[in-house]
Design a protein around this motif. Structure first.
Motif, PDB file in Angstrom:
ATOM      1  N   PHE A  12      18.872  -3.191  48.362  1.00  0.00           N
ATOM      2  CA  PHE A  12      18.971  -2.679  47.114  1.00  0.00           C
ATOM      3  C   PHE A  12      18.986  -3.865  46.185  1.00  0.00           C
ATOM      4  O   PHE A  12      19.807  -4.618  46.114  1.00  0.00           O
ATOM      5  N   LYS A  13      18.028  -3.681  45.062  1.00  0.00           N
ATOM      6  CA  LYS A  13      18.083  -4.402  43.919  1.00  0.00           C
ATOM      7  C   LYS A  13      19.488  -4.101  43.172  1.00  0.00           C
ATOM      8  O   LYS A  13      19.683  -2.975  42.882  1.00  0.00           O
ATOM      9  N   LYS A  14      19.982  -5.041  42.328  1.00  0.00           N
ATOM     10  CA  LYS A  14      20.881  -5.033  41.435  1.00  0.00           C
ATOM     11  C   LYS A  14      20.421  -4.447  40.084  1.00  0.00           C
ATOM     12  O   LYS A  14      19.752  -5.282  39.750  1.00  0.00           O
ATOM     13  N   ILE A  15      20.876  -3.317  39.659  1.00  0.00           N
ATOM     14  CA  ILE A  15      20.336  -2.981  38.339  1.00  0.00           C
ATOM     15  C   ILE A  15      21.415  -2.479  37.495  1.00  0.00           C
ATOM     16  O   ILE A  15      22.229  -2.031  37.738  1.00  0.00           O
ATOM     17  N   ILE A  16      21.340  -3.300  36.368  1.00  0.00           N
ATOM     18  CA  ILE A  16      22.576  -2.892  35.382  1.00  0.00           C
ATOM     19  C   ILE A  16      22.124  -1.890  34.360  1.00  0.00           C
ATOM     20  O   ILE A  16      21.138  -2.133  33.630  1.00  0.00           O
ATOM     21  N   PHE A  73      28.826   7.183  44.157  1.00  0.00           N
ATOM     22  CA  PHE A  73      29.654   6.552  42.901  1.00  0.00           C
ATOM     23  C   PHE A  73      30.978   5.940  43.135  1.00  0.00           C
ATOM     24  O   PHE A  73      31.662   6.548  44.170  1.00  0.00           O
ATOM     25  N   LYS A  74      31.207   4.789  42.887  1.00  0.00           N
ATOM     26  CA  LYS A  74      32.684   4.239  42.985  1.00  0.00           C
ATOM     27  C   LYS A  74      33.089   3.741  41.565  1.00  0.00           C
ATOM     28  O   LYS A  74      32.110   3.231  40.792  1.00  0.00           O
ATOM     29  N   ASN A  75      34.009   3.489  41.810  1.00  0.00           N
ATOM     30  CA  ASN A  75      34.865   2.887  40.340  1.00  0.00           C
ATOM     31  C   ASN A  75      35.930   1.773  40.829  1.00  0.00           C
ATOM     32  O   ASN A  75      37.113   1.898  40.771  1.00  0.00           O
ATOM     33  N   ASP A  87      31.532  -1.081  34.667  1.00  0.00           N
ATOM     34  CA  ASP A  87      30.981  -1.630  36.150  1.00  0.00           C
ATOM     35  C   ASP A  87      31.423  -0.707  37.304  1.00  0.00           C
ATOM     36  O   ASP A  87      31.872  -1.032  38.107  1.00  0.00           O
ATOM     37  N   LEU A  88      31.153   0.582  37.016  1.00  0.00           N
ATOM     38  CA  LEU A  88      30.904   1.590  38.085  1.00  0.00           C
ATOM     39  C   LEU A  88      29.706   1.277  39.076  1.00  0.00           C
ATOM     40  O   LEU A  88      28.710   0.784  38.499  1.00  0.00           O
ATOM     41  N   GLY A 100      29.012   1.366  32.478  1.00  0.00           N
ATOM     42  CA  GLY A 100      28.307   0.302  33.055  1.00  0.00           C
ATOM     43  C   GLY A 100      28.024   0.481  34.604  1.00  0.00           C
ATOM     44  O   GLY A 100      29.093   0.600  35.302  1.00  0.00           O
ATOM     45  N   VAL A 101      26.807   0.712  35.125  1.00  0.00           N
ATOM     46  CA  VAL A 101      26.796   1.245  36.169  1.00  0.00           C
ATOM     47  C   VAL A 101      25.996   0.135  37.102  1.00  0.00           C
ATOM     48  O   VAL A 101      24.808  -0.016  36.457  1.00  0.00           O
TER      49      VAL A 101
END
Length: 283
Positions: free
Chosen positions: A2-6, A250-252, A268-269, A13-14
């Motif tokens: 997976f590509k990181k997408i902000i 989802f993670k926190n 930064d979720l 912030g996910v």
């Protein structure tokens, strides 16, 4: 990969990337098949049959206690299996505070497939919580049975169970309109997964707000939203997406929680969107 997408949103912030999930019961011999509700594709029913092994031997039981009409619930849960020639599924209804016979408990204990129907997860837990029924479902899973559930039967799989009710907005809505503190109602579930919160009908009913709320207020948990006609098959240390739609995770990890009045925020979720056939690992 997976590509990181902000994704930058107010208070959120996910980060989207590949992920692992910690889970209890990973040494169990059985499997979990957790369906997000809606219709069951024919291939999904085939998978339940083959993964449980009831096409070769043994039998399955349907637990309809989530439903106000258990007989109807059993009928509809069985129908697709009967169409595939599987006549070895039986309804097994329990009533709160009934004196349960040994033979009835043995029927549950020895089932190769335990299927929990849809309805109201609170109703199901009100019947089984703290009883031998609850213990035997866990024992069956540990000994090799497939434990499956759809809709309410999916929600009960979590130790911390989303009830569907909003504490601050008691009029029922399928979709939470806000991400607020002290709004999401959580009760004790069946606990097949100790550190995961399951939500269902997820994409179709846009239930992001309540799962965001859950992982901000319970950051030790991983939130898994399963869409309709879609399931996760948990076997050993793997989650597999089965069906026709997506599973959102989802993670926190930083246990982030910010407040503005009663609005929840976090940074930064981690968010992953898994597609049919994809597999992600659990520790």
């Amino acid at each position: 990969m997976f590509k990181k997408i902000i994704l930058v949103c107010a208070f959120l912030g996910v980060v989207l990337h590949s992920n692992t999930i910690n889970s209890q019961n990973s040494d169990a011999k059985g499997k979990l098949f957790i369906i997000g509700g809606g219709s069951r594709p024919s291939a999904m029913v085939d998978r339940i049959i083959t993964e449980s092994g009831i096409d070769k031997s043994g039998y399955g039981v349907i637990l309809p206690m989530s439903s106000m009409e258990p007989d109807s619930s059993v009928y509809y849960a069985k129908r697709q299996f009967l169409e595939k020639g599987q006549e070895n599924l039986y309804g097994l209804n329990f009533v709160k505070n009934e004196k349960i016979t040994t033979s009835k408990l043995d029927s549950l204990k020895n089932a190769k497939l335990i299927y929990i129907s849809g309805g109201d997860q609170n109703r199901f837990m009100d019947v089984i919580a703290g009883t031998d029924i609850e213990k035997i479902i866990h024992q069956a899973y540990e000994n090799g049975s497939l434990v499956a559930g759809t809709s309410a039967g999916a929600a009960v799989m979590s130790k911390l169970m989303i009830t569907g009710s909003e504490l601050k907005h008691p009029d029922y809505s399928a979709t939470f309109k806000n991400i607020q503190s002290d709004n999401i109602e959580i009760k004790s579930g069946l606990g097949m997964l100790d550190n995961v919160i399951i939500d269902q009908h997820f994409v179709k009913r846009s239930r992001y707000n309540r799962l965001f709320s859950a992982i901000i207020e319970h950051p030790e948990m991983t939130g898994i939203g399963i869409d309709e006609s879609t399931a996760i098959l948990i076997s050993g240390n793997q989650f597999e997406v089965v069906g026709i739609s997506q599973v959102i995770v989802f993670k926190n990890p930083k246990k982030s929680k910010n407040m503005y009045e009663d609005m929840l925020g976090a940074h930064d979720l981690i968010l992953n969107i898994y597609l049919p056939g994809e597999i992600f690992t659990i520790k």
